[in-house]
Design an enzyme around this catalytic site. Structure first.
Site, PDB file in Angstrom:
ATOM      1  N   ASN A   7       0.871  -1.180   0.000  1.00 10.36           N
ATOM      2  CA  ASN A   7       0.000   0.000   0.000  1.00 10.36           C
ATOM      3  C   ASN A   7       0.907   1.229   0.000  1.00 10.36           C
ATOM      4  O   ASN A   7       1.455   1.593   1.030  1.00 10.36           O
ATOM      5  CB  ASN A   7      -0.889  -0.034   1.251  1.00 10.36           C
ATOM      6  CG  ASN A   7      -1.710   1.236   1.416  1.00 10.36           C
ATOM      7  OD1 ASN A   7      -1.802   2.044   0.490  1.00 10.36           O
ATOM      8  ND2 ASN A   7      -2.293   1.412   2.588  1.00 10.36           N
ATOM      9  N   LYS A  60       0.117   4.250  -0.284  1.00 16.99           N
ATOM     10  CA  LYS A  60      -0.520   5.468   0.243  1.00 16.99           C
ATOM     11  C   LYS A  60      -0.210   6.623  -0.715  1.00 16.99           C
ATOM     12  O   LYS A  60      -0.110   6.395  -1.914  1.00 16.99           O
ATOM     13  CB  LYS A  60      -0.054   5.746   1.678  1.00 16.99           C
ATOM     14  CG  LYS A  60      -0.155   4.485   2.547  1.00 16.99           C
ATOM     15  CD  LYS A  60      -0.007   4.735   4.006  1.00 16.99           C
ATOM     16  CE  LYS A  60      -0.125   3.402   4.741  1.00 16.99           C
ATOM     17  NZ  LYS A  60      -0.193   3.545   6.183  1.00 16.99           N
ATOM     18  N   HIS A 107      -9.724   1.491   4.758  1.00 16.43           N
ATOM     19  CA  HIS A 107      -8.433   1.644   5.438  1.00 16.43           C
ATOM     20  C   HIS A 107      -8.602   2.627   6.602  1.00 16.43           C
ATOM     21  O   HIS A 107      -9.361   3.587   6.506  1.00 16.43           O
ATOM     22  CB  HIS A 107      -7.388   2.166   4.450  1.00 16.43           C
ATOM     23  CG  HIS A 107      -6.008   2.144   5.033  1.00 16.43           C
ATOM     24  ND1 HIS A 107      -5.561   3.127   5.878  1.00 16.43           N
ATOM     25  CD2 HIS A 107      -5.006   1.237   4.917  1.00 16.43           C
ATOM     26  CE1 HIS A 107      -4.327   2.826   6.259  1.00 16.43           C
ATOM     27  NE2 HIS A 107      -3.965   1.690   5.691  1.00 16.43           N
ATOM     28  N   GLU A 146      -6.953   5.012   7.625  1.00  9.88           N
ATOM     29  CA  GLU A 146      -6.737   6.435   7.284  1.00  9.88           C
ATOM     30  C   GLU A 146      -7.956   7.011   6.576  1.00  9.88           C
ATOM     31  O   GLU A 146      -8.282   8.186   6.741  1.00  9.88           O
ATOM     32  CB  GLU A 146      -5.463   6.576   6.435  1.00  9.88           C
ATOM     33  CG  GLU A 146      -4.214   6.380   7.287  1.00  9.88           C
ATOM     34  CD  GLU A 146      -3.024   5.772   6.568  1.00  9.88           C
ATOM     35  OE1 GLU A 146      -2.970   5.836   5.320  1.00  9.88           O
ATOM     36  OE2 GLU A 146      -2.147   5.214   7.261  1.00  9.88           O
ATOM     37  N   GLU A 204      -5.824  -4.704  10.412  1.00 11.41           N
ATOM     38  CA  GLU A 204      -4.752  -3.737  10.644  1.00 11.41           C
ATOM     39  C   GLU A 204      -5.023  -2.969  11.927  1.00 11.41           C
ATOM     40  O   GLU A 204      -5.781  -1.994  11.926  1.00 11.41           O
ATOM     41  CB  GLU A 204      -4.673  -2.737   9.485  1.00 11.41           C
ATOM     42  CG  GLU A 204      -4.370  -3.360   8.137  1.00 11.41           C
ATOM     43  CD  GLU A 204      -3.787  -2.333   7.181  1.00 11.41           C
ATOM     44  OE1 GLU A 204      -2.632  -2.484   6.807  1.00 11.41           O
ATOM     45  OE2 GLU A 204      -4.494  -1.363   6.849  1.00 11.41           O
ATOM     46  N   GLY A 254       2.111   2.311  10.656  1.00  9.59           N
ATOM     47  CA  GLY A 254       3.086   3.398  10.514  1.00  9.59           C
ATOM     48  C   GLY A 254       3.807   3.761  11.799  1.00  9.59           C
ATOM     49  O   GLY A 254       4.472   4.783  11.872  1.00  9.59           O
ATOM     50  N   SER A 294       2.985  -2.099  10.266  1.00  7.66           N
ATOM     51  CA  SER A 294       4.429  -2.193  10.499  1.00  7.66           C
ATOM     52  C   SER A 294       5.002  -3.576  10.182  1.00  7.66           C
ATOM     53  O   SER A 294       5.936  -4.035  10.844  1.00  7.66           O
ATOM     54  CB  SER A 294       4.783  -1.767  11.926  1.00  7.66           C
ATOM     55  OG  SER A 294       4.403  -0.410  12.122  1.00  7.66           O
TER      56      SER A 294
HETATM   57  P1  PGA Z   1       2.566   0.313   7.584  1.00 10.15           P
HETATM   58  O1  PGA Z   1       1.149   0.573   6.879  1.00 10.15           O
HETATM   59  O2  PGA Z   1       3.089  -0.989   7.037  1.00 10.15           O
HETATM   60  O3  PGA Z   1       3.409   1.487   7.162  1.00 10.15           O
HETATM   61  O4  PGA Z   1       2.329   0.252   9.039  1.00 10.15           O
HETATM   62  C1  PGA Z   1       0.239  -0.487   6.663  1.00 10.15           C
HETATM   63  C2  PGA Z   1      -1.035   0.044   6.083  1.00 10.15           C
HETATM   64  O5  PGA Z   1      -1.456   1.144   6.460  1.00 10.15           O
HETATM   65  O6  PGA Z   1      -1.645  -0.610   5.225  1.00 10.15           O
END
Ligand code: PGA
Length: 249
Positions: A9, A11, A94, A96, A166, A172, A211
């Site tokens: 992803n 982003k 997601h 976000e 998640e 993140g 992460s």
């Molecule tokens: P990350 O993001 O691996 O940077 O924690 C995962 C995601 O938001 O899909």
């Protein structure tokens, strides 16, 4: 029985140059044949990726879509448009999108339906916040998020979804759920899915995200109910992402 999926992803990151770097690296790399690999790209990069990844065993995906197929929605992108530029998957829900763009369960269901209508494979993302984990409501929260979508679908539609667990506190932050913590939630989700349909419980693909990196991927992917990963930060580094793909093989 369940084919693992490793999905990056990006982003709102990356560039055309990065698309090309990945395409070159993946052309010569040894990719595990038994693993599905996908790039969830910012929509403007889809056409370039469609050309550069042609012939490679990887799929493309997008990160969101509008619930309507077309219309006066300035700035938005429909499922059919994504499909026209080679998207196979689309992320929906997601964290976000839920927190920064106020997409609630109703909005998530509308987007899942739109994705199915457009012939895309939705990857439904869900997960609890740190506060919800600390108050012991993880399972209740993810079950509610799951039911908000799966209750609104029929049996054949349910079978077309991938689910990504998640934990919000792991996204993140560099703080990954331990393999045991992730497995516990994946098992609960699988049991919840089996209540709709026994076969769905067995065949549904459940990804872990938050992460995940080249050092922790193998232990997470070794869990019986973790069928792949949704990778943010580490999916922007060619070598790291390749290593994660290989650790799923
Ligand atoms: P990350 O993001 O691996 O940077 O924690 C995962 C995601 O938001 O899909």
């Amino acid at each position: 029985m369940r084919r693992p999926l490793i999905a990056g992803n990006w982003k709102m990151n990356g560039s055309l140059a990065l698309v090309e770097r990945f395409a070159q690296a993946f052309t010569t790399a040894e990719l595990p044949a038994e693993v599905d690999i996908a790039f969830m790209l910012p929509a403007p990069y889809l056409p370039a990726a469609q050309r550069s990844f042609a012939g490679l065993p990887v799929s493309l995906g997008a990160q969101t879509l509008h619930p309507e197929p077309k219309g006066a929605y300035t700035g938005e992108i429909s499922g059919a448009m994504l499909k026209e530029f080679g998207a196979h998957y689309v992320l929906v829900g997601h964290s976000e999108r839920r927190s920064l763009f106020h997409e609630d369960d109703t909005a998530v269901l509308a987007r899942v339906r739109a994705a199915l209508q457009a012939g895309l494979e939705p990857v439904l993302c869900l997960g609890e916040t740190l506060e919800e984990r600390e108050t012991g409501s993880t399972e209740a929260v993810v079950s509610k998020q799951l039911a908000a979508v799966f209750d609104g679908l029929d049996e054949s539609e349910r079978r077309r979804l991938t689910v990504a667990y998640e934990p919000v506190w792991a996204i993140g932050t560099g703080k990954t759920a331990t393999p045991d913590q992730a497995q516990e939630v994946h098992l609960a989700l699988r049991q919840r899915l089996a209540q709709y349909d026994t076969a769905l419980g067995e065949t549904a693909r459940l990804l872990y995200g938050g992460s995940m990196n080249k050092d922790n991927a193998a232990a997470l992917l070794a869990q019986p109910d973790i069928d792949g990963g949704l990778i943010g930060g580490a999916s922007l580094q060619v070598d790291d992402f390749l290593a994660i793909c290989q650790s799923a093989g």
